[in-house]
Design a protein around this motif. Sequence first.
Motif, mmCIF file in Angstrom:
data_model
loop_
_atom_site.group_PDB
_atom_site.id
_atom_site.type_symbol
_atom_site.label_atom_id
_atom_site.label_comp_id
_atom_site.label_asym_id
_atom_site.label_seq_id
_atom_site.Cartn_x
_atom_site.Cartn_y
_atom_site.Cartn_z
ATOM 1 N N VAL D 113 0.870 -1.170 0.000
ATOM 2 C CA VAL D 113 0.000 0.000 0.000
ATOM 3 C C VAL D 113 0.909 1.223 0.000
ATOM 4 O O VAL D 113 1.790 1.331 0.854
ATOM 5 C CB VAL D 113 -0.923 0.006 1.232
ATOM 6 N N ASP D 114 0.714 2.082 -0.985
ATOM 7 C CA ASP D 114 1.598 3.240 -1.136
ATOM 8 C C ASP D 114 3.065 2.809 -1.137
ATOM 9 O O ASP D 114 3.923 3.454 -0.525
ATOM 10 C CB ASP D 114 1.344 4.271 -0.037
ATOM 11 N N GLY D 115 3.345 1.700 -1.781
ATOM 12 C CA GLY D 115 4.721 1.254 -1.938
ATOM 13 C C GLY D 115 5.281 0.501 -0.752
ATOM 14 O O GLY D 115 6.379 -0.038 -0.832
ATOM 15 N N LYS D 116 4.536 0.447 0.336
ATOM 16 C CA LYS D 116 5.062 -0.176 1.558
ATOM 17 C C LYS D 116 4.407 -1.532 1.843
ATOM 18 O O LYS D 116 3.216 -1.704 1.642
ATOM 19 C CB LYS D 116 4.846 0.752 2.756
ATOM 20 N N ILE D 117 5.203 -2.452 2.335
ATOM 21 C CA ILE D 117 4.669 -3.744 2.737
ATOM 22 C C ILE D 117 4.473 -3.755 4.242
ATOM 23 O O ILE D 117 5.116 -2.989 4.971
ATOM 24 C CB ILE D 117 5.597 -4.906 2.317
ATOM 25 N N ALA D 118 3.586 -4.636 4.708
ATOM 26 C CA ALA D 118 3.276 -4.694 6.134
ATOM 27 C C ALA D 118 3.861 -5.959 6.744
ATOM 28 O O ALA D 118 3.936 -7.006 6.100
ATOM 29 C CB ALA D 118 1.765 -4.675 6.329
ATOM 30 N N ALA D 119 4.271 -5.842 7.984
ATOM 31 C CA ALA D 119 4.886 -6.967 8.688
ATOM 32 C C ALA D 119 3.948 -8.170 8.718
ATOM 33 O O ALA D 119 4.388 -9.322 8.577
ATOM 34 C CB ALA D 119 5.256 -6.554 10.114
ATOM 35 N N GLU D 158 7.092 0.917 11.842
ATOM 36 C CA GLU D 158 6.860 -0.022 10.737
ATOM 37 C C GLU D 158 8.129 -0.818 10.420
ATOM 38 O O GLU D 158 8.088 -2.018 10.169
ATOM 39 C CB GLU D 158 6.402 0.740 9.486
ATOM 40 N N LEU D 159 9.225 -0.109 10.421
ATOM 41 C CA LEU D 159 10.500 -0.733 10.106
ATOM 42 C C LEU D 159 10.851 -1.799 11.138
ATOM 43 O O LEU D 159 11.255 -2.914 10.793
ATOM 44 C CB LEU D 159 11.575 0.358 10.104
ATOM 45 N N ARG D 160 10.684 -1.438 12.410
ATOM 46 C CA ARG D 160 11.007 -2.403 13.460
ATOM 47 C C ARG D 160 10.090 -3.622 13.375
ATOM 48 O O ARG D 160 10.517 -4.746 13.596
ATOM 49 C CB ARG D 160 10.911 -1.739 14.829
ATOM 50 N N SER D 161 8.823 -3.393 13.072
ATOM 51 C CA SER D 161 7.892 -4.521 12.945
ATOM 52 C C SER D 161 8.338 -5.460 11.833
ATOM 53 O O SER D 161 8.328 -6.687 11.994
ATOM 54 C CB SER D 161 6.479 -4.014 12.633
ATOM 55 N N LEU D 162 8.708 -4.894 10.715
ATOM 56 C CA LEU D 162 9.184 -5.719 9.607
ATOM 57 C C LEU D 162 10.429 -6.500 10.006
ATOM 58 O O LEU D 162 10.542 -7.704 9.758
ATOM 59 C CB LEU D 162 9.500 -4.843 8.383
ATOM 60 N N ALA D 163 11.360 -5.800 10.618
ATOM 61 C CA ALA D 163 12.615 -6.456 10.994
ATOM 62 C C ALA D 163 12.375 -7.533 12.041
ATOM 63 O O ALA D 163 13.005 -8.604 12.007
ATOM 64 C CB ALA D 163 13.614 -5.412 11.508
ATOM 65 N N GLU D 164 11.445 -7.280 12.957
ATOM 66 C CA GLU D 164 11.149 -8.311 13.966
ATOM 67 C C GLU D 164 10.491 -9.528 13.339
ATOM 68 O O GLU D 164 10.817 -10.671 13.678
ATOM 69 C CB GLU D 164 10.250 -7.725 15.067
#
Lengths: 354, 354, 354, 354
Positions: D113-119, D158-164
């Motif tokens: 969504v708007d170029g971003k993926i979700a964790a 968002e970044l931390r969620s993805l990385a986790e």
Amino acid sequence: MSVKKNFYSDNVSGAAPEILDALVAANAGDTAPYGADPSTERLQTRFAELFETEVEVFPVGTGTAANGLCASIIAAPYGAIYLSNAAHLHGSECGGPEFWSGGNARTIPVPSVDGKIAAADLARMVDEAGARAATDVPPRAVSITQGTEASTVYTPTELRSLAEAARARRLWVHMDGARLANAIARLGSTPAEATWKAGVDVLSFGATKNGALAAEAVVFFNRDLAQTMRYRRRRGGHLFSKMRFLSVQLEAFIAKDLWLRNARHANAMAQRVREGLAQIPGVRFRGPTEINFVLVTLPQPVWDGLVAEGYSFSRRGAPSEGIIRIACAFDTTEEAVDALVATAHRHAGSRQGT
Amino acid sequence: MSVKKNFYSDNVSGAAPEILDALVAANAGDTAPYGADPSTERLQTRFAELFETEVEVFPVGTGTAANGLCASIIAAPYGAIYLSNAAHLHGSECGGPEFWSGGNARTIPVPSVDGKIAAADLARMVDEAGARAATDVPPRAVSITQGTEASTVYTPTELRSLAEAARARRLWVHMDGARLANAIARLGSTPAEATWKAGVDVLSFGATKNGALAAEAVVFFNRDLAQTMRYRRRRGGHLFSKMRFLSVQLEAFIAKDLWLRNARHANAMAQRVREGLAQIPGVRFRGPTEINFVLVTLPQPVWDGLVAEGYSFSRRGAPSEGIIRIACAFDTTEEAVDALVATAHRHAGSRQGT
Amino acid sequence: MSVKKNFYSDNVSGAAPEILDALVAANAGDTAPYGADPSTERLQTRFAELFETEVEVFPVGTGTAANGLCASIIAAPYGAIYLSNAAHLHGSECGGPEFWSGGNARTIPVPSVDGKIAAADLARMVDEAGARAATDVPPRAVSITQGTEASTVYTPTELRSLAEAARARRLWVHMDGARLANAIARLGSTPAEATWKAGVDVLSFGATKNGALAAEAVVFFNRDLAQTMRYRRRRGGHLFSKMRFLSVQLEAFIAKDLWLRNARHANAMAQRVREGLAQIPGVRFRGPTEINFVLVTLPQPVWDGLVAEGYSFSRRGAPSEGIIRIACAFDTTEEAVDALVATAHRHAGSRQGT
Amino acid sequence: MSVKKNFYSDNVSGAAPEILDALVAANAGDTAPYGADPSTERLQTRFAELFETEVEVFPVGTGTAANGLCASIIAAPYGAIYLSNAAHLHGSECGGPEFWSGGNARTIPVPSVDGKIAAADLARMVDEAGARAATDVPPRAVSITQGTEASTVYTPTELRSLAEAARARRLWVHMDGARLANAIARLGSTPAEATWKAGVDVLSFGATKNGALAAEAVVFFNRDLAQTMRYRRRRGGHLFSKMRFLSVQLEAFIAKDLWLRNARHANAMAQRVREGLAQIPGVRFRGPTEINFVLVTLPQPVWDGLVAEGYSFSRRGAPSEGIIRIACAFDTTEEAVDALVATAHRHAGSRQGT
């Protein structure tokens, strides 16, 4: 031998007697190695007769090899192969297309319904990709699985539509025919109609699932595509030194319609399974049963009971969905099917046939 | 069956009866596919017993696949494999190492005498390359063919020297054992002595040339190297769905010393050919006959006469050299050898045995 | 700036003023990215004029990329490239040909004298390999380094012989022209005579060593070979977004004969080094000095003395041989050469010029 | 210079004056080639300071090379990289991951969504694939584009969620930071917070779009991953012989916050474009404008008018959607933005600011 309880895959069976006999017969005498033997040479004629056209046939040991070799050729010099998101080539061969092509092939999954992709979706996706082809991986081919991993079969009309969409976009048409026999048995078409007359350029021709020990073939209808096959097969370790042992399996497989007789039987047994289970309350079929297996969700007591009695099936989809595949083979007997159905009824607490 | 006239290769024969019987016996009943069957699992134990150590065994269909898979592993992440300039892996597999490794492996030929490379040459070449390793392909492994394409065998001392030179330079040691049985039969060593006790990390274990229909195996003595094998084999199309048909061939091959009995016989027949031809004036042997074939230059009338009577051999080296290879197999009979020798004598105008 | 003491490589210099000026000038204004800019388009015309024929020119960042891209194309679909055992492409690019081709290219070293291979050796090796082409990697191309890593130059006759031997065997002819300018400066031929008129199909055109910051080009004389170049370059990361900054370097490089003037100067300086050192007892030249560097063994006190005073050279061959390379560049001054020579004489205990 | 009308890409600009000056200054004197020069060595320290941790930095010529090298490392020995379906690495690099990895990497697009993926989507897709990992390509890494191709920025959360989600599944975390400067300028975080503190293992660090001529870098926070980088970069043709010319660009880029100053300016100009256009009836923004470009659909007369006056933009999405990207760069002036906005208003028939 006891009655079959292993419905895990059409690969759990041994070989058909006719094929085992051919193998034993081939053992006598010496012959040229690496496919220069008479059996392998004769195979060219046999397949030309079968498909009513000139072909080039290359026996290989496994379907993954057949598919990988085809992928490396149809994607050359570099490009994308469009296929069902359920295709074996995409999700069950450990990245075979990338491997066989040295990083030149990419598979692009097309959404599917009951395992089948539609010409309109193919056309749309390829057209969108074509517009980006200067930077993205360019479309080069479509791979059609016939019959599908969902026990369905493309109709001749569907096949022609796909092939026409492909031709119009200059894509090669590959058919993964691991279960081509089952599809033809269902459709009642000729092998020619089911393949090159519908627009197929190159075919992975399956035999192992339907009665061979270990033998598949790549069949080129478009013989220009076969030019690099010789060395690709050799370096890939599928030019067998005692090639006759593969060739005679394939020869026996197509002789006297064995492949279609086997497939018809397997399909009929799957139909018999479906009909037998249909009367159990709570049984939910997941799509049609057009070839040799049934996708179904069973009531928990039925599933538990079958497993407890030693039955074996494979799962499909996410575990939470509880879909199982009941696979029939050329050697599945009516007796075995009836026993399975009766056992299911018993555990359902239902009374079969009443 | 008429007397064998086909000495072209040890691949011209069919399968040994014991192996064919095992295959037929394996046909009964259903079992898990893709190597989860009891035969394949039992193979781990059988090979551990055979080699007197824990191993990981992976059946594959061809020697080229076994070698290619090994090459992709021992060269990883990228590097050079040193081997004889006569090695099958280098010059007879259509660039298999490059293919299987996705461009990460290079083979570097070491000069050989009678098919064998020397530890001193290996050490020198690797040391020179090591000094250039920032820019050139770094040395990673040595591949030793045992027995060689020149009908010779590395002695235990030679093998240990090579392995020590390799170890000292942190190279993996691969053995291409397409004819390991013939080598062991010649040496009289145990399988353990001939392989891991001499420093071998991973082995291409050959069976097809010596009595199987189509079955080879990759045997890891260094089991850390096996980690990526599972997916490499699958994507390479050598995880057979009805794997039991490969496994039982291998099981029968090593049972009751069949592999060594077959190899001893083939070696003895080659020796008998050599002794029979030795008395013909003008016959010139090209190197020793330590395993199952004879490299020889025949007087023109002898060659012409044999060919005219339907005999078949393969050529070796440049055509101008006129070297032929007379290959014996597990099923070559004394009668067939004696007929060959007698025919040669007849065309030489010599009187055999006088 | 102090006098140059760094003779390690022709890569130790910065850029020629003309090229730096062009880069600075190119900075003004906006333009299309990814090579759709006027400078890059103009380059096609400039190179066509330079070589007196239609060409396709693809700027890239490094010589390794130029060579790797060429290798992937001339070896396609799979095959061997014959080249000098001293060739950069073979031993100094970390297996670039295998990498760029996805495992489809193998380099086969041909023995060389003073860095050059002979047509007769090429012909013999290719003919022998051709006879094995069903199983071995088939010959596809020859790669000729002009000028060589040994400071030598193929004469027009030698070049034509090589190209004729290649043509007769259906091999593509690649030229690694990292030092093409130095070779042409030496030969006095036209760029056309030095390349396509002698039979070259595709050229790695070097500029960085001879005055550019970072710019090379692949020049296709055989434009059919260029078909896949566009995507190969992009995926390989050599389609620069601000491509004009490479293109203007190349444009300035060939404008007003800058490349040849630079090369003539560098060659002359190497000649001056050689003449200056020749009078020192114990100095031993290792081959000719036809282009811009001198291969030489120096007496130990001379070597020690030069190093102690901060001079820097690269070594060549095995360390025990003690060969050093004294590299001159476009910006090496007579003053710097004379200082080097004088220093060497001083440490030799000799009196220069007497 | 006239006012900028080229808003096609942030790549249409030349270099920032500070970077061009550094390049010119670097031209003086001789130095070691291939990255052994002081500028390149100093870069290690500079980047360690910038990111407040030990890193390994490898300059390369293009973003495609940086991404391809990272892909080959994080997918090793073989596996899938999950990323946005809009990611450059997936759809704009001609299959770079497959190429650089020799067929070992596959990219798997995650809906965005708007170029971003979700964790949550990443976790679900990886878990499903993990269950099939014996046969399918196993998940190995996630690649996060920061800022995205849709002018958006992942928040720290968002970044931390993805990385986790990645860590929990043993995936490596790659960041494609072609526009990292714009993202950091937007977020106001430190470089450390934006990368390794959020869980990033390896970063493609962009400079070219934001003021360099041609210089990017791969930055390893997880230095174990860097082990094979040296040879991968060399064989891939990105070890530049005059490496200092890349290194000084990068050094000047991060000195005195130039990269962040440039990015802040570009972001602000995009914001100014958006605000200027917002008042035009019929203008429809397609997502947020968080970094340096605006995705927008313009009324036809506005589009026609701008093109007629020489303005240039790139298109995004399917042609029928009519989305254009208006890209601002470090050197886009307020004057140029105001002229663009005024022109748009004029063609819209609206009166700006009223």
